[in-house]
Every structure is written in structure tokens, then in C-alpha cells.
Design a protein around this motif. Sequence first.
Motif, PDB file in Angstrom:
ATOM      1  N   ARG A   5      13.389  -6.661   6.334  1.00  0.00           N
ATOM      2  CA  ARG A   5      14.212  -5.886   5.404  1.00  0.00           C
ATOM      3  C   ARG A   5      14.945  -4.770   6.114  1.00  0.00           C
ATOM      4  O   ARG A   5      14.728  -4.525   7.289  1.00  0.00           O
ATOM      5  N   LEU A   6      15.820  -4.104   5.383  1.00  0.00           N
ATOM      6  CA  LEU A   6      16.636  -3.031   5.940  1.00  0.00           C
ATOM      7  C   LEU A   6      15.920  -1.696   5.801  1.00  0.00           C
ATOM      8  O   LEU A   6      15.289  -1.427   4.784  1.00  0.00           O
ATOM      9  N   ILE A  22       8.321  -5.577   8.345  1.00  0.00           N
ATOM     10  CA  ILE A  22       7.505  -4.545   7.721  1.00  0.00           C
ATOM     11  C   ILE A  22       6.597  -5.188   6.681  1.00  0.00           C
ATOM     12  O   ILE A  22       6.927  -6.237   6.107  1.00  0.00           O
ATOM     13  N   ASP A  23       5.440  -4.568   6.467  1.00  0.00           N
ATOM     14  CA  ASP A  23       4.512  -5.047   5.458  1.00  0.00           C
ATOM     15  C   ASP A  23       5.124  -4.838   4.068  1.00  0.00           C
ATOM     16  O   ASP A  23       5.794  -3.848   3.822  1.00  0.00           O
ATOM     17  N   VAL A  24       4.886  -5.756   3.164  1.00  0.00           N
ATOM     18  CA  VAL A  24       5.469  -5.708   1.824  1.00  0.00           C
ATOM     19  C   VAL A  24       5.063  -4.445   1.077  1.00  0.00           C
ATOM     20  O   VAL A  24       5.852  -3.870   0.329  1.00  0.00           O
ATOM     21  N   ARG A  25       3.853  -3.972   1.293  1.00  0.00           N
ATOM     22  CA  ARG A  25       3.352  -2.830   0.538  1.00  0.00           C
ATOM     23  C   ARG A  25       3.892  -1.493   1.031  1.00  0.00           C
ATOM     24  O   ARG A  25       3.713  -0.477   0.386  1.00  0.00           O
ATOM     25  N   SER A  26       4.585  -1.483   2.173  1.00  0.00           N
ATOM     26  CA  SER A  26       5.131  -0.243   2.709  1.00  0.00           C
ATOM     27  C   SER A  26       6.403   0.141   1.973  1.00  0.00           C
ATOM     28  O   SER A  26       7.142  -0.697   1.470  1.00  0.00           O
ATOM     29  N   GLU A  29      11.130   3.543   3.959  1.00  0.00           N
ATOM     30  CA  GLU A  29      11.151   4.315   5.196  1.00  0.00           C
ATOM     31  C   GLU A  29       9.790   4.315   5.888  1.00  0.00           C
ATOM     32  O   GLU A  29       9.537   5.125   6.761  1.00  0.00           O
ATOM     33  N   GLY A  30       8.912   3.416   5.500  1.00  0.00           N
ATOM     34  CA  GLY A  30       7.566   3.374   6.051  1.00  0.00           C
ATOM     35  C   GLY A  30       7.530   2.867   7.483  1.00  0.00           C
ATOM     36  O   GLY A  30       8.547   2.518   8.079  1.00  0.00           O
TER      37      GLY A  30
END
Length: 78
Positions: A5-6, A22-26, A29-30
Motif C-alpha cells: 500500500r501507499l 505493511i501488515d494489514v493491522r498497521s 503511517e505505521g
Amino acid sequence: MVKLRLKRCGRKQRAIYRIVAIDVRSRREGRDLRRVGFYDPIKNQTYLNVPAILYFIEKGAQPTRTVHDILKKAELIV
């Protein structure tokens, strides 16, 4: 589950985006697992780390709709 993702960067009114795994739950800006490219909508520039993107897709990462469109435009996926 991992997504491609962006992640927004840059200053006000001059956004550029990093394409990250990135992990889905983040949150947006994680903390990302890996940066795999960037996209500048103002200059219409894209840089993609193709081996890293293919690695994450092979491992089951799902690109978001916008990232999917960017990869499709770069003829990386059909």
C-alpha cells in the motif's frame, strides 16, 4: 496478512507516496516491513523495486486498488 500500500510522505500540498509492504493491522503511517518503491503523482514518476514486489506477491501479499493500478500501468501484473 501483508498488503502492498501507499504511505504518504512529503510536505503539505506536495505529497509523494512510498509503496511499502505493511501488515494489514498497521495504520497508514505505521511501521512498514519493507519499502518497495515510490510514486510521485505531481511529476507522474514511479520507481519500483521489482524483485521485492514479486517476492511479496509470491508470499501472498495483496496490493491495494491504487497500488494494483500502478503495478498494472508498469506492466508488472496483468
